[in-house]
Design a protein around this motif. Structure first.
Motif, short mmCIF file in Angstrom:
data_model
loop_
_atom_site.label_atom_id
_atom_site.label_comp_id
_atom_site.label_asym_id
_atom_site.label_seq_id
_atom_site.Cartn_x
_atom_site.Cartn_y
_atom_site.Cartn_z
N GLU A 5 3.40 13.60 -2.53
CA GLU A 5 2.12 13.01 -2.16
C GLU A 5 2.29 12.15 -0.93
N LYS A 6 1.29 12.21 -0.08
CA LYS A 6 1.25 11.38 1.12
C LYS A 6 -0.10 10.70 1.22
N SER A 7 -0.09 9.43 1.54
CA SER A 7 -1.32 8.68 1.71
C SER A 7 -1.97 9.00 3.05
N ARG A 8 -3.27 8.76 3.12
CA ARG A 8 -3.96 8.90 4.41
C ARG A 8 -3.45 7.88 5.43
N LEU A 9 -2.78 6.84 4.93
CA LEU A 9 -2.20 5.84 5.83
C LEU A 9 -1.05 6.42 6.65
N THR A 22 4.01 7.25 0.52
CA THR A 22 4.43 8.57 0.12
C THR A 22 5.43 8.45 -1.01
N SER A 32 0.15 8.44 9.12
CA SER A 32 -0.30 9.25 10.24
C SER A 32 0.78 10.25 10.65
N ASP A 33 0.43 11.09 11.61
CA ASP A 33 1.36 12.12 12.08
C ASP A 33 2.60 11.52 12.70
N GLU A 46 0.85 -1.18 0.00
CA GLU A 46 0.00 0.00 0.00
C GLU A 46 0.89 1.24 0.00
#
Lengths: 115, 112
Positions: free
Chosen positions: A56-60, A47, A62-63, A44
């Motif tokens: 681009e960064k995926s919603r996966l 980034t 996290s911070d 998956e």
């Protein structure tokens, strides 16, 4: 062409600790990608970078996750305050950056185990 | 939303027989399609890709894949399987976002 390399190959850590992985892409490849693969699943996207810019960064992501690619060469992926759910294989890939038809070449991966 | 499906978790074939590993995709535009193979404790190795043109794509190690737009499929094939072909195979798609969307993978087991 020595291929994409990743270090370490394996990492075992305790929950709450920080870990950092390194990826060295194929030389002169402009794009560098990070993926995560859990057991029984395909990789998956996390980034990607075009040279030193993180595009681009995926919603996966996290911070607690941060990635860098200083000077557009190697990249690091850091996970802060690791959780057991972070246990996975982290894959790095690189490509020439010519577009969506690019072939992405993958490294051997870093397997993270969070106890 | 774009997606890739590999309907078979596992494919079993005898050495010397032809093999097919299935892949279907869903996307609104034109896809770029890839096949990768993963051996235990190894990263993904690129096998072949479809960009445009001839629907039959030839790749590494004697593998080929057939793109079928009407059936939205991109099945991987090999005329004669080898025991060493046993591995995990992934179909992937890039539909214009510069990142790959992967299927869940199909384990290919070739028996002697």
């Amino acid at each position: 062409d020595t291929g994409v390399s990743q270090n370490p190959r394996h990492k075992i850590t305790k929950r709450g600790q920080n870990v950092t992985f390194r990826c060295d892409p194929i030389s002169e490849h402009n794009r560098l990608y990070w993926y995560r693969q859990t057991l029984g699943q395909g990789p998956e996207f996390l980034t990607y970078f075009q040279n030193e810019a993180q595009l681009e960064k995926s919603r996966l992501l996290s911070d607690r996750f941060s990635a860098e690619r200083p000077k557009g060469s190697f990249s690091t992926l850091e996970i802060q305050r690791t959780e057991q759910g972070d246990s996975a294989m982290y894959l790095c890939a690189s490509s020439t950056g010519q577009g969506e038809m690019d072939t992405q070449y993958f490294g051997p991966g870093t397997r993270l185990t969070v106890l | 939303a774009q997606s890739v499906a590999q309907p078979e978790d596992q494919v079993n074939v005898a050495e010397g027989n032809p093999l097919t590993v299935k892949c279907t995709y869903s996307v609104s535009g034109n896809p770029y399609l890839f096949w990768y193979v993963q051996y235990p404790n190894r990263g993904l190795q690129f096998l072949l890709k479809y960009i445009t043109g001839d629907n039959l794509v030839k790749g590494s190690y004697g593998f080929e894949a057939e793109f079928n737009k009407s059936q939205t499929s991109f099945h991987l094939k090999k005329p004669s399987a080898l025991v060493s072909d046993s591995a995990l195979y992934f179909c992937a798609m890039n539909s214009g976002y510069s990142t790959l969307t992967f299927g869940k993978g199909t384990m290919l087991l070739v028996s002697p």
